[in-house]
Design an enzyme around this catalytic site. Structure first.
Site, mmCIF file in Angstrom:
data_model
loop_
_atom_site.group_PDB
_atom_site.id
_atom_site.type_symbol
_atom_site.label_atom_id
_atom_site.label_comp_id
_atom_site.label_asym_id
_atom_site.label_seq_id
_atom_site.Cartn_x
_atom_site.Cartn_y
_atom_site.Cartn_z
ATOM 1 N N HIS A 55 0.599 -1.967 0.273
ATOM 2 C CA HIS A 55 0.077 0.170 -0.484
ATOM 3 C C HIS A 55 0.955 1.203 -0.019
ATOM 4 O O HIS A 55 1.440 1.103 0.577
ATOM 5 C CB HIS A 55 -0.620 -0.140 1.396
ATOM 6 C CG HIS A 55 -1.614 -1.039 1.158
ATOM 7 N ND1 HIS A 55 -3.063 -0.767 2.266
ATOM 8 C CD2 HIS A 55 -1.902 -2.416 0.397
ATOM 9 C CE1 HIS A 55 -3.683 -1.867 1.759
ATOM 10 N NE2 HIS A 55 -3.584 -2.598 0.220
ATOM 11 N N GLU A 57 0.999 3.824 1.992
ATOM 12 C CA GLU A 57 1.782 3.690 3.159
ATOM 13 C C GLU A 57 2.553 3.250 3.389
ATOM 14 O O GLU A 57 3.543 3.779 3.800
ATOM 15 C CB GLU A 57 0.192 4.156 4.271
ATOM 16 C CG GLU A 57 -1.180 4.870 4.156
ATOM 17 C CD GLU A 57 -2.381 4.377 3.575
ATOM 18 O OE1 GLU A 57 -2.751 4.014 4.139
ATOM 19 O OE2 GLU A 57 -1.998 3.042 2.554
ATOM 20 N N CYS A 85 -6.122 1.578 5.676
ATOM 21 C CA CYS A 85 -6.377 0.493 6.290
ATOM 22 C C CYS A 85 -6.311 -0.037 7.837
ATOM 23 O O CYS A 85 -4.878 0.475 8.372
ATOM 24 C CB CYS A 85 -6.494 -0.590 5.172
ATOM 25 S SG CYS A 85 -5.344 -1.377 4.962
ATOM 26 N N CYS A 88 -2.009 -0.473 7.749
ATOM 27 C CA CYS A 88 -1.689 0.742 7.148
ATOM 28 C C CYS A 88 -1.652 1.564 8.784
ATOM 29 O O CYS A 88 -0.784 1.666 9.146
ATOM 30 C CB CYS A 88 -2.036 1.332 6.441
ATOM 31 S SG CYS A 88 -1.734 0.712 4.588
#
Length: 148
Positions: A55, A57, A85, A88
């Site tokens: 992801h 992040e 999410c 993260c």
């Protein structure tokens, strides 16, 4: 007035989200800022890397920690186009990031809906350029549905 405000940096995160979009990735972009300077830029790479953990992040945390030479990001701000999410948010907790600024809420899998805890000292600002961030996500998923 400081030209380097939350809107300025969220626009930079949106540029990263556009890069993800062009690559067929879910269009989430992130930048990490330290003392008004961007030290990390990233976007989702889960398809390209065939890695569910890639992801925006997560990519940004790795880059920022490398830049700073340490794993803690206490004096940094994460700008991300969509609410983090659970995974993260957990990484945000462990990095002890000082502040998270996000654009669009994630009503199904965002950390706040799932009750994921952030570090107690982490500040959160939501809704920065929310409409722009949300529209990019909607456009991506509409196009994806139309292709299938």
């Amino acid at each position: 007035m400081n030209p380097f405000d939350d809107t300025y940096f969220m626009k930079k995160a949106l540029l990263e989200a556009e890069e993800a979009y062009k690559k067929g990735e879910v269009p989430v972009g992130a930048v990490i800022v330290f003392k008004n300077q961007i030290i990390a830029r990233a976007h989702n790479l889960t398809e390209l890397l065939n890695d569910v953990t890639a992801h925006a992040e997560m990519q940004a945390f790795t880059s920022a920690a490398d830049y700073l030479g340490g794993k803690y990001l206490r004096d940094c701000i994460l700008y991300v186009t969509v609410e983090p999410c659970q995974m993260c948010a957990g990484a945000c907790y462990w990095t002890q990031i000082g502040k998270i600024v996000y654009g669009a809420a994630e009503p199904r899998s965002g950390y706040s809906v799932l009750g994921t805890k952030l570090h107690p000292k982490t500040k959160v600002v939501s809704g920065v350029l929310e409409e722009e961030c949300s529209q990019l996500m909607k456009r991506f998923f509409i196009e994806k549905r139309n292709l299938n």
